[in-house]
Scaffold this active site. Structure first.
Site, PDB file in Angstrom:
ATOM      1  CE  LYS A  99      -0.722   0.825   5.061  1.00 18.91           C
ATOM      2  NZ  LYS A  99      -1.711   0.845   5.871  1.00 18.91           N
ATOM      3  CE  LYS A 149      21.549   0.340  10.592  1.00 23.68           C
ATOM      4  NZ  LYS A 149      20.292   0.585  11.019  1.00 23.68           N
ATOM      5  N   GLY A 171       9.663  -1.517   2.083  1.00 24.32           N
ATOM      6  CA  GLY A 171       9.029  -1.340   3.194  1.00 24.32           C
ATOM      7  C   GLY A 171       9.756  -0.293   3.878  1.00 24.32           C
ATOM      8  CB  CYS A 215      14.072  -2.342   6.160  1.00 19.95           C
ATOM      9  SG  CYS A 215      15.700  -2.695   6.123  1.00 19.95           S
ATOM     10  CB  ALA A 250      15.479  -6.260   7.804  1.00 20.39           C
ATOM     11  CB  VAL A 282      10.056  10.822  29.881  1.00 20.86           C
ATOM     12  CG1 VAL A 282       9.170  12.349  29.464  1.00 20.86           C
ATOM     13  CG2 VAL A 282      11.300  10.702  29.164  1.00 20.86           C
ATOM     14  CG  ASP A 311       9.448  -5.729  12.198  1.00 19.19           C
ATOM     15  OD1 ASP A 311      10.365  -6.752  12.248  1.00 19.19           O
ATOM     16  OD2 ASP A 311       9.456  -4.793  11.993  1.00 19.19           O
ATOM     17  N   GLY A 363      10.288   1.268  20.855  1.00 19.26           N
ATOM     18  CA  GLY A 363       9.815   0.027  20.304  1.00 19.26           C
ATOM     19  C   GLY A 363       8.875   0.262  19.090  1.00 19.26           C
ATOM     20  CG  HIS A 392      48.951 -11.654  11.079  1.00 18.52           C
ATOM     21  ND1 HIS A 392      48.483 -11.016  12.255  1.00 18.52           N
ATOM     22  CD2 HIS A 392      50.564 -11.015  10.992  1.00 18.52           C
ATOM     23  CE1 HIS A 392      49.608 -10.420  12.777  1.00 18.52           C
ATOM     24  NE2 HIS A 392      50.326 -10.166  12.123  1.00 18.52           N
TER      25      HIS A 392
END
Length: 458
Positions: free
Chosen positions: A34, A50, A39, A41, A312, A231, A304, A264, A437
């Site tokens: 929609k 990021k 989405g 993310c 994600a 708060v 979610d 959240g 290394h």
């Protein structure tokens, strides 16, 4: 009325991946969204945040160019231009996902979907019959009762990620992944940041030692932190926010230019007809069985919305699982204890499996091994010596129970830990690996060796 094998509701990370995998398996698939493909993310979460954090990392690196013998003058940080770069990255990836859906012959419809019954979905007035439904409608930021999001002073991450202005002073309510990432971002661009967390530590779900290390780092940056604090009042007056904190009865009041609410998520279950699929709602989330089924038959809930682990990459894994289950492939059950977790402030946080406390509480005989980046050659050459790796192993068998990392780019080290878990590898096997290394990954080897007193370089 069209007939499909699968109708996927939502084109976020879980939904578009489920659609692609279903179509790859020969299932006639319809994906419905929609808002925007990708989405939260891709458009307002993982990807733009990021990108902005990378901008901040570069800014901080330039500020300390003198440490590398490079003289730089007149540094000017243009957040608005960096913000524009984040939107360009989003646009590029959105177009990429659109092309992936086309390439994999996934039919796409823009509109609001509603489940009429487990075999019928209506999209903007058009009805579609289907043998299976995958609900992947995601979640939105959770707003505490009594808090008004005005988009000017009080924001959630959705409004903040779309703002090209850095506030002079900001209060961030909630010190989970989103909260600490924004704290680092804003501080890097000169904001005075106050981070507020109701639990006893920032990043409450992470290992206690990791949380303490990040707290030390943030204090050096000048970020003010209040834990075990709520708060009690938030008032907006004259384009400012007045916040009153309550820390075990002690009150503190101060003014800010922006309040970021990062407390959240709330699943998007409204107006999608999920109740018509015999769904059970628990604490706002859609309950699913071991096969991610809502009704035990043909309606799945991934990502979610089911509240298992709201990340994600977990949604994508669940999307693949649901598609393969529909196709009758009997996919391997998902191991949620082995899902990697990453936080992209600087220093970064990466973790997988149980914390030391969780392992002890579950009755394991625990052996811990730690190794600092300060003793790692590659980290010293890059002047990125902050942080450490902590391996939590089972004392008798060497089972890798968990791993917790804090440091520069440690999220890139999660892959070998995930693979070790997937192959039932032990701390002995992890410590026995030969690493290039110098490389940062040598820290994982040394921490694993330390679980049985065999570390070589400390």
């Amino acid at each position: 009325m069209s007939d499909y094998d699968v109708v996927v509701i939502g084109a976020g990370p879980g939904g578009y991946v489920a659609s692609i995998r279903a179509s790859q398996l020969g299932l006639k698939t319809l994906c419905v969204e929609k808002e925007t493909i990708g989405g939260v993310c891709l458009n307002w979460g993982c990807i733009p945040s990021k990108t902005l954090l990378r901008n901040a990392e570069i800014l901080n690196l330039v500020k300390r160019a003198g440490d590398f013998g490079i003289t730089v003058g007149n540094i000017r940080a243009d957040y608005a231009k960096g913000f524009q770069r984040s939107r360009e990255v989003v646009g590029r990836l959105t177009k990429g996902v659109e092309q992936l859906l086309i390439k994999n012959a996934v039919e796409f419809r823009q509109g609001a979907a509603y489940i009429d019954n487990p075999n019928q979905v209506t999209v903007s007035g058009e009805q579609y019959t289907t043998r299976n439904v995958i609900v992947a409608t995601g979640a939105r930021p959770k707003v505490p009762e009594g808090v008004l999001i005005d988009g000017q002073i009080v924001m959630t991450s959705l409004e903040a990620i779309l703002s090209d202005i850095v506030p002079d002073r900001v209060a961030i309510i909630g010190a989970g992944a989103i909260g600490v990432e924004f704290a680092y971002l804003y501080q890097s661009y000169g904001s005075k940041v106050t981070l507020i967390e109701s639990m006893s530590q920032i990043l409450p779900k992470e290992d206690e030692e990791i949380s303490k290390a990040l707290s030390r780092s943030f204090r050096k940056l000048g970020i003010e932190m209040h834990t075990s604090t709520s708060v009690s009042e938030l008032v907006c007056l004259e384009n400012k926010g007045r916040i009153t904190l309550d820390s075990q009865g002690t009150k503190k009041e101060f003014w800010v230019d922006r309040v970021l609410v990062a407390t959240g998520i709330t699943p998007n279950i409204e107006n999608i007809g999920i109740e018509n699929a015999q769904a059970h709602i628990t604490d706002g989330f859609v309950s699913v069985d071991e096969n991610l089924l809502v009704n035990g038959k043909n309606v799945y809930a991934i990502g979610d919305i089911n509240g298992r682990i709201p990340l994600a990459h977990v949604a994508q894994a669940e999307g693949v699982f649901a598609a393969e289950h529909i196709a009758g492939l009997a996919p391997q059950p998902l191991d949620y204890n082995a899902m990697p977790r990453a936080v992209y402030c600087n220093p970064q946080i990466a973790s997988i499996g149980l914390t030391e406390k969780e392992a002890t509480d579950k009755g394991y005989s625990v052996k811990v091994g730690k190794f600092p980046f300060l003793a790692n050659g590659k980290s010293l050459t890059a002047d990125e010596r902050e942080g450490f790796v902590k391996i939590v192993g089972e004392a008798n068998t060497g089972e890798l129970l968990g791993a917790h990392l804090i440091g520069h780019e440690v999220t890139e080290l999660l892959g070998e830990l995930s693979l070790t878990r997937a192959l039932d590898g032990t701390t002995q096997e992890l410590g026995g690996l030969v690493k290039a290394h110098p490389s940062a990954s040598e820290v994982i080897k040394e921490a694993a060796l330390a679980t049985y007193e065999s570390a070589l370089h400390i």
